[in-house]
Design a protein around this motif. Structure first.
Motif, PDB file in Angstrom:
ATOM      1  N   ARG A   1       0.804  -1.218   0.000  1.00 46.33           N
ATOM      2  CA  ARG A   1       0.000   0.000   0.000  1.00 46.33           C
ATOM      3  C   ARG A   1       0.844   1.278   0.000  1.00 46.33           C
ATOM      4  O   ARG A   1       0.508   2.251  -0.642  1.00 46.33           O
ATOM      5  CB  ARG A   1      -0.973   0.002   1.196  1.00 46.33           C
ATOM      6  CG  ARG A   1      -2.049   1.066   1.101  1.00 46.33           C
ATOM      7  CD  ARG A   1      -3.146   0.793   2.123  1.00 46.33           C
ATOM      8  NE  ARG A   1      -4.187   1.804   2.080  1.00 46.33           N
ATOM      9  CZ  ARG A   1      -5.323   1.724   2.740  1.00 46.33           C
ATOM     10  NH1 ARG A   1      -5.560   0.667   3.513  1.00 46.33           N
ATOM     11  NH2 ARG A   1      -6.218   2.681   2.655  1.00 46.33           N
ATOM     12  N   ALA A   2       1.932   1.286   0.745  1.00 49.06           N
ATOM     13  CA  ALA A   2       2.820   2.449   0.745  1.00 49.06           C
ATOM     14  C   ALA A   2       3.488   2.584  -0.620  1.00 49.06           C
ATOM     15  O   ALA A   2       3.729   1.592  -1.306  1.00 49.06           O
ATOM     16  CB  ALA A   2       3.872   2.306   1.823  1.00 49.06           C
ATOM     17  N   THR A   3       3.784   3.818  -1.015  1.00 47.48           N
ATOM     18  CA  THR A   3       4.506   4.054  -2.258  1.00 47.48           C
ATOM     19  C   THR A   3       5.664   5.007  -2.000  1.00 47.48           C
ATOM     20  O   THR A   3       5.663   5.771  -1.032  1.00 47.48           O
ATOM     21  CB  THR A   3       3.598   4.670  -3.349  1.00 47.48           C
ATOM     22  OG1 THR A   3       3.266   6.018  -2.982  1.00 47.48           O
ATOM     23  CG2 THR A   3       2.322   3.852  -3.535  1.00 47.48           C
ATOM     24  N   TYR A   4       6.618   4.972  -2.892  1.00 39.03           N
ATOM     25  CA  TYR A   4       7.794   5.828  -2.787  1.00 39.03           C
ATOM     26  C   TYR A   4       7.391   7.296  -2.819  1.00 39.03           C
ATOM     27  O   TYR A   4       7.827   8.098  -1.990  1.00 39.03           O
ATOM     28  CB  TYR A   4       8.722   5.492  -3.953  1.00 39.03           C
ATOM     29  CG  TYR A   4      10.032   6.243  -3.990  1.00 39.03           C
ATOM     30  CD1 TYR A   4      11.126   5.804  -3.264  1.00 39.03           C
ATOM     31  CD2 TYR A   4      10.182   7.370  -4.810  1.00 39.03           C
ATOM     32  CE1 TYR A   4      12.351   6.467  -3.331  1.00 39.03           C
ATOM     33  CE2 TYR A   4      11.392   8.037  -4.880  1.00 39.03           C
ATOM     34  CZ  TYR A   4      12.472   7.584  -4.140  1.00 39.03           C
ATOM     35  OH  TYR A   4      13.680   8.243  -4.209  1.00 39.03           O
ATOM     36  N   ARG A   5       6.548   7.658  -3.770  1.00 38.93           N
ATOM     37  CA  ARG A   5       6.145   9.061  -3.922  1.00 38.93           C
ATOM     38  C   ARG A   5       5.303   9.533  -2.744  1.00 38.93           C
ATOM     39  O   ARG A   5       5.413  10.685  -2.319  1.00 38.93           O
ATOM     40  CB  ARG A   5       5.396   9.249  -5.246  1.00 38.93           C
ATOM     41  CG  ARG A   5       6.299   9.103  -6.458  1.00 38.93           C
ATOM     42  CD  ARG A   5       7.320  10.225  -6.533  1.00 38.93           C
ATOM     43  NE  ARG A   5       8.514   9.836  -7.306  1.00 38.93           N
ATOM     44  CZ  ARG A   5       9.573  10.609  -7.463  1.00 38.93           C
ATOM     45  NH1 ARG A   5       9.620  11.801  -6.892  1.00 38.93           N
ATOM     46  NH2 ARG A   5      10.613  10.200  -8.149  1.00 38.93           N
ATOM     47  N   LYS A   6       4.464   8.654  -2.226  1.00 41.79           N
ATOM     48  CA  LYS A   6       3.664   9.042  -1.057  1.00 41.79           C
ATOM     49  C   LYS A   6       4.571   9.301   0.143  1.00 41.79           C
ATOM     50  O   LYS A   6       4.363  10.258   0.898  1.00 41.79           O
ATOM     51  CB  LYS A   6       2.643   7.960  -0.709  1.00 41.79           C
ATOM     52  CG  LYS A   6       1.678   8.351   0.407  1.00 41.79           C
ATOM     53  CD  LYS A   6       0.765   7.194   0.799  1.00 41.79           C
ATOM     54  CE  LYS A   6      -0.203   6.870  -0.312  1.00 41.79           C
ATOM     55  NZ  LYS A   6      -1.125   5.769   0.076  1.00 41.79           N
ATOM     56  N   SER A   7       5.590   8.467   0.322  1.00 39.34           N
ATOM     57  CA  SER A   7       6.525   8.690   1.428  1.00 39.34           C
ATOM     58  C   SER A   7       7.244  10.021   1.266  1.00 39.34           C
ATOM     59  O   SER A   7       7.447  10.752   2.240  1.00 39.34           O
ATOM     60  CB  SER A   7       7.539   7.544   1.510  1.00 39.34           C
ATOM     61  OG  SER A   7       6.947   6.387   2.066  1.00 39.34           O
ATOM     62  N   LEU A   8       7.651  10.345   0.047  1.00 36.91           N
ATOM     63  CA  LEU A   8       8.299  11.634  -0.175  1.00 36.91           C
ATOM     64  C   LEU A   8       7.347  12.785   0.155  1.00 36.91           C
ATOM     65  O   LEU A   8       7.773  13.810   0.713  1.00 36.91           O
ATOM     66  CB  LEU A   8       8.778  11.750  -1.624  1.00 36.91           C
ATOM     67  CG  LEU A   8       9.982  10.901  -2.020  1.00 36.91           C
ATOM     68  CD1 LEU A   8      10.316  11.132  -3.495  1.00 36.91           C
ATOM     69  CD2 LEU A   8      11.205  11.195  -1.157  1.00 36.91           C
ATOM     70  N   GLU A   9       6.064  12.629  -0.170  1.00 42.80           N
ATOM     71  CA  GLU A   9       5.091  13.676   0.150  1.00 42.80           C
ATOM     72  C   GLU A   9       4.922  13.828   1.661  1.00 42.80           C
ATOM     73  O   GLU A   9       4.771  14.938   2.178  1.00 42.80           O
ATOM     74  CB  GLU A   9       3.749  13.372  -0.517  1.00 42.80           C
ATOM     75  CG  GLU A   9       3.743  13.628  -2.013  1.00 42.80           C
ATOM     76  CD  GLU A   9       4.135  15.067  -2.351  1.00 42.80           C
ATOM     77  OE1 GLU A   9       3.604  16.000  -1.709  1.00 42.80           O
ATOM     78  OE2 GLU A   9       5.003  15.252  -3.232  1.00 42.80           O
ATOM     79  N   VAL A  10       4.921  12.702   2.385  1.00 44.04           N
ATOM     80  CA  VAL A  10       4.849  12.753   3.853  1.00 44.04           C
ATOM     81  C   VAL A  10       6.028  13.556   4.399  1.00 44.04           C
ATOM     82  O   VAL A  10       5.876  14.450   5.246  1.00 44.04           O
ATOM     83  CB  VAL A  10       4.841  11.330   4.449  1.00 44.04           C
ATOM     84  CG1 VAL A  10       5.069  11.362   5.959  1.00 44.04           C
ATOM     85  CG2 VAL A  10       3.528  10.631   4.126  1.00 44.04           C
TER      86      VAL A  10
END
Length: 295
Positions: free
Chosen positions: A181-190
């Motif tokens: 469920r987690a994504t690389y881009r989502k983590s960068l946005e966090v």
């Protein structure tokens, strides 16, 4: 049979062999049992557990011992329907930190996609409890992605942690394969949101090596983290918890870790920990102080 037909982890090289320290860790384990607390040290099979327990410290794991996600690199138990949070856990955790005489407390959690805010309000409650009980202690939080919710991230930041940490874990090409469920881009946005909304709270992240990434991908990941506003970074060796987890691609040598650490410093990170046994919370207080001095 689990793992049947799959290769086991190769023999550890000398630089990854941890000397077991006799005695000293029982006091930490006893306090954790007495107060019914989980640690990522045990849950994630950290190789540094002996050193940390014998030094009188641990990284607390809140919101239960089971995760709603099932990432392919992680040893923590998976349960799509974990038990509800225990409302007194923040006070029990603060009591444990006081008994251990901690001056820097690291708190992480399982991912709780079943909770409306992903557990953000619980992180805030833990931070507040620690501030009340140990007002001079630093508090570092290592959070999940909260499904990218800015409101959830802001709630954690508003509680006043010393450091906000969220791991990107690996390079972009491998992220969707090893994370659930987690994504690389989502983590960068966090991380980007935390850096902008944190009112000066340092933002930290970490990556694992040995999953099949290339050197160029590691460098590009470091650049992405720096562009997102991350100032503290950890780089460590991936060790598969079992034959059922993502397979090990290679053991990265200490010299290679040193090279990546130097690159990270050149990119402008104020504090870098890069070596085979480094984990997100390993010597976290020292790294925070280094970052503060270098900022």
């Amino acid at each position: 049979m689990r793992g049947e037909g799959r290769p086991l982890r190769p023999k550890l090289p000398d630089w990854l062999k941890v000397r077991v320290r006799a005695g000293g860790g029982e006091g930490v384990a006893g306090i954790l049992r007495d107060l019914r607390l989980n640690t990522v040290c045990s849950g994630a099979l950290c190789p540094n557990i002996g050193e940390c327990f014998c030094s009188g410290t641990a990284t607390f794991l809140i919101l239960g011992g089971s995760c709603t996600r099932n990432c392919r690199f992680c040893a923590i138990d998976h349960n799509p329907h974990p038990a509800p949070p225990e409302e007194d856990e923040p006070e029990r955790l603060a009591e444990a930190a006081a008994r251990l005489k901690l001056n820097y407390v690291v708190v992480t959690s399982v991912t709780r996609d079943d909770l409306p805010d992903g557990g953000a309000s619980f992180f805030a409650a833990v931070i507040h409890a620690l501030h009340r009980r140990l007002p001079e202690a630093g508090v570092e939080v290592l959070t999940p992605d909260f499904n990218g919710s800015g409101e959830a991230i802001a709630a954690v930041l508003a509680a006043g942690p010393t450091v906000f940490n969220h791991n990107v874990e690996t390079v972009e090409r491998l992220s969707n394969e090893i994370r659930t469920r987690a994504t690389y881009r989502k983590s960068l946005e966090v991380l980007r949101f935390a850096a902008k909304a944190g009112n000066g709270i340092p933002v930290k992240s970490g990556i694992m090596l040995g999953l099949g990434e290339t050197d160029d991908e590691v460098v590009e990941t470091l650049k992405d983290l720096r562009r997102a506003g991350v100032s503290i970074v950890t780089i460590g060796q991936y060790l598969p918890p079992s034959a059922d987890h993502w397979p090990l691609d290679r053991f990265v040598t200490p010299d290679e870790f040193a090279r990546f650490g130097k690159i990270a410093e050149e990119l402008g990170f104020s504090a870098v920990a890069s070596s085979p046994l480094v984990r997100s919370s390993y010597h976290a207080g020292e790294l925070q102080r280094k970052g503060e001095a270098g900022s």
